[in-house]
Design an enzyme around this catalytic site. Structure first.
Site, PDB file in Angstrom:
ATOM      1  N   SER A  94       0.840  -1.188   0.000  1.00  0.00           N
ATOM      2  CA  SER A  94       0.000   0.000   0.000  1.00  0.00           C
ATOM      3  C   SER A  94       0.885   1.253   0.000  1.00  0.00           C
ATOM      4  O   SER A  94       1.673   1.445  -0.926  1.00  0.00           O
ATOM      5  CB  SER A  94      -0.963  -0.064   1.189  1.00  0.00           C
TER       6      SER A  94
ATOM      7  N   ASP B 118      -9.928  -5.704  -3.533  1.00  0.00           N
ATOM      8  CA  ASP B 118      -9.384  -4.687  -2.641  1.00  0.00           C
ATOM      9  C   ASP B 118     -10.399  -3.549  -2.492  1.00  0.00           C
ATOM     10  O   ASP B 118     -10.914  -3.041  -3.488  1.00  0.00           O
ATOM     11  CB  ASP B 118      -8.075  -4.176  -3.258  1.00  0.00           C
TER      12      ASP B 118
ATOM     13  N   HIS C  69      -7.226  -6.154   0.717  1.00  0.00           N
ATOM     14  CA  HIS C  69      -6.064  -5.320   1.047  1.00  0.00           C
ATOM     15  C   HIS C  69      -5.349  -5.797   2.318  1.00  0.00           C
ATOM     16  O   HIS C  69      -4.416  -5.149   2.774  1.00  0.00           O
ATOM     17  CB  HIS C  69      -6.560  -3.878   1.251  1.00  0.00           C
TER      18      HIS C  69
END
Lengths: 276, 276
Positions: free
Chosen positions: B146, B222, B254
């Site tokens: 991320s 996600d 995620h």
């Protein structure tokens, strides 16, 4: 039953679920990893019972078990370690009350109404898993860490034919002779020590053993060796000629880094017993 | 440098260390996994940069990376994601301030004095690792998740010859066009967007690319796809004919369950590039 979360994981699903428990009289939360195979067939299940202060979450996120379970086609269930909630008795100590159920049915106040983790793990949760998920209750195995290793061993020896195999990471091996045990059994079960014996893995090993393979891993640098008393269980296993393996792992401590290092071996061990 | 903890793990040591950082002007904590090989020889190192809200601890405990790193003989370093402490500026939002350093050197108040994560990761921490541990700074690779995937890609493309390979899990791929980026770059770097470009993986990929292999994994489910903008990076990689692989993983989200599922692939990818 409520779905708290479901995450794709190693081709399967890592879920977290909660339900109103009759055994403990409160809502209980558990983690369940279902491998991809469970979309089509009922899969065997490995129970992972956790230690003091843990919830359903610790082993689910830190034990690194799902990859090996996916490979073996085995489900993993991660129960909580006690009843919880505002109406549930508690204690300021980390090793009594919420987070420290010790896998017994309490008979003493204030614990008796909710602290029935034995019934929860032995009866209620397996029935729920069989009803709600693609789990084959005829193929169960059990493991655990510390207090959860105690739980795994005592459940396995008290419930013949339930589990194909049992293993433990640094179990509380002889709680009737340890401050991790005497305090809690006194509180939950009362002063009559005859009621404690069926919750002591070493005494059970001396008395009856386990009709299947046993695997124990214990770190040599565990900070809690005086409380765990691995030598008592090791002696009892050897004296009984118990089928199994007892390993001292040099340099390892009591942490999840120890568990994650050896979880592959444990899952392979159970998968073989489960014919997974 | 202070040792906060050291745990035996897959035959090596998972340590946590803190030190007074000149770059950030505060104490910084990092995790470091050293495989067993590091007792005898200098080992290559894989950086793992974490995402919003994370500390050094999240990936260290949840990514299940150590076993694969031990097998490959590669060290893993888990830096924190920002400066921290009472004297360090902060914001009520989860995505600005402490836990959200975005791997840049802030030029704007109140962030400028401490929020210098670029210098910390690019210069100070590698020098410390080379001085204090058996790490071969000539063999480095980098990954992240991320915000940390953004950090890994932007560091790798801005520092040619530093990293043999770069990978990312669900990176913030085009921050100059995302609310995960514009808000933070505005706060840390100010309104002149020309200073933002070197911190955008898609723009860097269009402009220069990476002289080595790239591996990107992105879950199809996600929750943050609109903020991550994987299609911008994928398009830029293909247009440049960048050596590498961009994978959409069906059904994954995620979470760290996504990371732990594919970390084996990433470590094998880096180990090959590092000749580990």
């Amino acid at each position: 039953m409520d779905i708290k979360s479901e995450n794709r994981c190693f081709g399967g699903v890592q879920g977290v679920y909660s339900h109103a428990s009759g055994a403990t009289g409160c809502d209980m939360t558990f983690g369940l990893f279902l491998p991809e195979d469970a979309r089509h067939i009922k899969v065997p299940v490995l129970w992972f019972l956790s230690g003091l202060t843990c919830t359903h979450e610790n082993a689910m996120t830190k034990a690194a078990a799902q990859g090996w379970a996916a490979e073996a086609g085995v489900a993993l269930v991660f129960p909580d370690t006690s009843p919880r909630g505002e109406g549930v008795a508690n204690d300021d100590a980390y090793d009594l009350g919420q987070g420290a159920g010790f896998y017994v049915n309490a008979t003493q106040d204030p614990w008796a109404p909710h602290f029935r983790m034995w019934d929860y793990i032995a009866d209620e949760l397996p029935a729920l898993l069989g009803d709600e998920f693609a789990i084959d209750l005829d193929r169960q195995a059990i493991t655990g860490h510390s207090m959860g290793g105690h739980g795994a061993l005592t459940l396995a020896m008290n419930l013949p034919d339930r589990f194909a195999s049992v293993s433990a990471f640094a179990p509380i091996a002889h709680p009737t002779q340890s401050d991790w045990g005497r305090k809690q059994f006194g509180a939950y079960l009362g002063p009559d020590e005859s009621t404690w014996a069926r919750h002591d893995a070493t005494l059970l090993m001396r008395d009856r053993g386990f009709d299947g393979p046993v695997l124990i891993d214990q770190g040599s640098d565990d900070n809690f060796l005086d409380l765990l008393k691995p030598e008592a269980l090791s002696q009892a296993m050897a004296a009984r000629r118990q089928e199994g393996t007892f390993r001292i792992q040099k340099g390892y401590d009591h942490s999840y880094f120890f568990i994650s290092t050896f979880i592959e071996d444990h899952i392979a061990f159970h998968a073989e017993a489960l014919h997974a």
